[in-house]
Write an enzyme that holds these catalytic residues in place. Structure first.
Site, short mmCIF file in Angstrom:
data_model
loop_
_atom_site.label_atom_id
_atom_site.label_comp_id
_atom_site.label_asym_id
_atom_site.label_seq_id
_atom_site.Cartn_x
_atom_site.Cartn_y
_atom_site.Cartn_z
N LYS A 162 -10.41 -4.23 19.49
CA LYS A 162 -9.45 -4.52 19.41
C LYS A 162 -8.63 -3.77 20.83
CE LYS A 162 -8.55 -4.01 14.31
NZ LYS A 162 -7.19 -3.49 13.41
N ASN A 216 1.05 -1.16 -0.15
CA ASN A 216 0.08 0.29 0.09
C ASN A 216 1.08 0.92 0.25
OD1 ASN A 216 0.60 0.47 2.57
ND2 ASN A 216 -0.30 -1.05 3.03
N LYS A 269 8.90 -16.28 -11.12
CA LYS A 269 8.23 -15.11 -10.90
C LYS A 269 7.51 -15.61 -12.07
CE LYS A 269 9.42 -11.53 -14.47
NZ LYS A 269 9.79 -11.17 -15.80
O1 PMT Z 1 3.13 6.64 6.55
P1 PMT Z 1 2.39 7.39 6.26
O2 PMT Z 1 2.90 7.70 4.26
O3 PMT Z 1 2.82 8.59 6.75
O4 PMT Z 1 0.81 7.28 6.32
C1 PMT Z 1 0.54 7.43 7.61
C2 PMT Z 1 -0.80 6.10 7.22
C3 PMT Z 1 -2.03 6.66 6.97
C4 PMT Z 1 -0.22 5.34 7.21
C5 PMT Z 1 -0.94 6.02 9.44
O5 PMT Z 1 -1.79 7.33 9.49
C6 PMT Z 1 -2.68 5.34 9.85
O6 PMT Z 1 -3.56 5.06 9.54
N1 PMT Z 1 -2.29 4.28 9.75
C7 PMT Z 1 -2.99 2.71 9.61
C8 PMT Z 1 -3.46 1.98 9.35
C9 PMT Z 1 -4.57 1.15 8.66
O7 PMT Z 1 -4.03 -0.11 8.46
O8 PMT Z 1 -5.89 0.87 9.33
P2 PMT Z 1 -6.49 -0.07 9.70
O9 PMT Z 1 -7.93 0.11 9.31
O10 PMT Z 1 -6.64 -0.81 9.10
O11 PMT Z 1 -6.03 -0.71 10.52
C10 PMT Z 1 -6.87 -0.25 12.08
C11 PMT Z 1 -5.36 -0.51 13.41
O12 PMT Z 1 -5.32 -2.46 12.88
C12 PMT Z 1 -3.84 0.14 12.78
O13 PMT Z 1 -3.43 0.58 13.96
C13 PMT Z 1 -3.16 -1.46 11.93
O14 PMT Z 1 -1.57 -0.73 12.00
C14 PMT Z 1 -3.37 -2.19 12.93
N2 PMT Z 1 -3.47 -3.66 12.14
C15 PMT Z 1 -4.64 -3.87 10.92
C16 PMT Z 1 -4.56 -4.62 9.94
C17 PMT Z 1 -3.66 -5.64 10.85
N3 PMT Z 1 -3.81 -7.04 10.08
N4 PMT Z 1 -2.72 -5.99 12.01
C18 PMT Z 1 -2.67 -4.33 12.57
O15 PMT Z 1 -2.56 -5.01 13.47
#
Ligand code: PMT
Length: 399
Positions: free
Chosen positions: A340, A209, A288
């Site tokens: 969570k 991403n 590949k």
């Molecule tokens: O890196 P930058 O370009 O500065 O951008 C910052 C950001 C937008 C990436 C950051 O501010 C942000 O929002 N990060 C979390 C993005 C995300 O994955 O959100 P989510 O809603 O999918 O996940 C929620 C939370 O669960 C997050 O804290 C994530 O780290 C965690 N997660 C999600 C999926 C997973 N399989 N395991 C996790 O731990």
């Protein structure tokens, strides 16, 4: 702002010495007392008289035998200093301090300093990239020495690249922040995740991403400057890890999960700013993939939700998640807090310009379990980080 603060300014032999004159002036303009120590090489560029005139005091140049109307007691300035700034700092002085060499007034004083020491390096691009220099910098950073990153651009030697002394305003701003910064995370162990994860499809392709890591790295730097012991676990980014922290690079979600779980029991506070892939290719190919068919079907399997798993096993740890949303920001963020078992969630609205992935700024709301919302205007990710830490600081007080 810097009233009653003594800054010792070490000046070494670089063409950027002229900027040290401006740094000295700006420090004084902000109320600091400044005492200057110059190396012999620095004197080849600017005479001590320049700094004597600005500071109205003596300039330290020699360890022994300097008979002037004032008496420099060798290293006494270093012990009085509230902060020791070396700007410009050559590869030579950084190398010497790293190896414990104290063979002139400046290096002796740095070694004897009990205050924070900040280096603002200035050198040729190749010297800066030289692994020997990079090693020295890493070792010193790991010991708590701080660095103001050099800028990129035209260098006096005619090269283009990284190595120019940071601008005086930036250096002085760093000093002001260091001297006025709260150390409210002293002795706290923080685990911060940043960047994207990469999920391989074959040996040369992956799903990922747009996360740049900027948000997580800014948080790591801010927490470290506020006294925290920071471990940063990061997916692949183009960023240099901030100095003074422990850095663990990872690629995939499974690697991030393993690294996070290894650290978790030793951690007081987890901030998960990483954008973790929810799915990965179920059967990544060893060779590949050839372009044979018009359509390629890839079966994805779900990745573990690292934060969800932490929420199940947490004891006293404070868990902070991020929510990157394109709709129903608060509602979706609140659902993630509950699901969570988080203490806080930082919700960024991806539909707002200047917020979320890749950019240097962010627009966030920090929400707690009770649904109380702290909303902040658009600001740099560095500033956002301090706002988030301010909220967390209230939570950890007295714990
Ligand atoms: O890196 P930058 O370009 O500065 O951008 C910052 C950001 C937008 C990436 C950051 O501010 C942000 O929002 N990060 C979390 C993005 C995300 O994955 O959100 P989510 O809603 O999918 O996940 C929620 C939370 O669960 C997050 O804290 C994530 O780290 C965690 N997660 C999600 C999926 C997973 N399989 N395991 C996790 O731990």
């Amino acid at each position: 702002m810097l009233k009653n603060k003594l800054v010792v300014l070490g000046v070494t032999g670089s063409i950027a010495v002229y900027k040290a004159v401006e740094i000295c002036r700006l420090l004084m303009k902000n109320g600091a007392r400044v005492k200057v120590i110059m190396t012999r090489a620095a004197e080849a560029f600017v005479a001590p008289l320049t700094f004597e005139t600005i500071t109205g005091g003596p300039v330290g140049t020699r360890m022994f035998g300097q008979v002037r109307s004032w008496d420099i007691q060798h290293i006494s300035w270093a012990q009085e200093a509230d902060l020791f700034l070396v700007a410009p700092a050559t590869a030579n002085v950084i190398g010497k301090v790293c190896q414990g060499i104290a063979d002139d007034l400046l290096t002796t004083s740095i070694m004897a300093a009990t205050s924070p020491v900040i280096f603002a390096p200035a050198m040729n691009r190749e010297m800066y990239n030289n692994p020997i220099y990079q090693d020295n910098m890493e070792k010193l950073a790991a010991r708590g020495y701080q660095f103001v990153e050099p800028g990129t651009g035209y260098l006096a030697c005619g090269d283009e690249g990284k190595g120019r002394l940071a601008e005086p305003e930036e250096i002085v701003d760093y000093v002001i922040k260091e001297l006025t910064m709260k150390k409210d995370f002293s002795d706290r162990k923080l685990l911060i995740t940043a960047g994207p994860t990469r999920e391989p499809l074959d040996p040369i392709r992956f799903f990922s991403n747009f996360s740049s890591g900027k948000m997580g790295y800014a948080l790591a730097e801010a927490a470290s400057r506020r006294g925290g012991q920071v471990t940063l676990i990061s997916g692949p980014t183009n960023l240099t890890p901030p100095p003074g922290i422990r850095f663990i690079p990872v690629n995939t979600t499974l690697e991030m999960q393993e690294a996070v779980f290894d650290e978790f029991s030793r951690t007081d506070l987890v901030i998960k700013a990483a954008a973790v892939a929810d799915y990965r290719p179920a059967n990544p190919k060893k060779q590949k993939i050839k372009k044979e068919e018009e359509f390629l079907n890839v079966k994805l399997t779900s990745n573990p939700d690292i934060l969800l798993e932490l929420g199940k096993i947490k004891k006293n740890q404070i868990l902070v998640g991020f929510a990157a949303e394109t709709e129903d920001l608060v509602k979706n963020a609140m659902e993630k807090i509950k699901k969570k078992n988080l203490d806080f969630i930082v919700a960024n609205d991806l539909t707002s310009p200047g917020a979320g992935f890749e950019v240097d700024t962010n627009l966030v709301k920090v929400i707690n379990r009770e649904g109380d919302i702290r909303e902040f205007p658009l600001m740099t990710k560095k500033e956002v980080s301090h706002k988030i830490l301010d909220v967390l600081s209230e939570k950890i007080k007295g714990r």
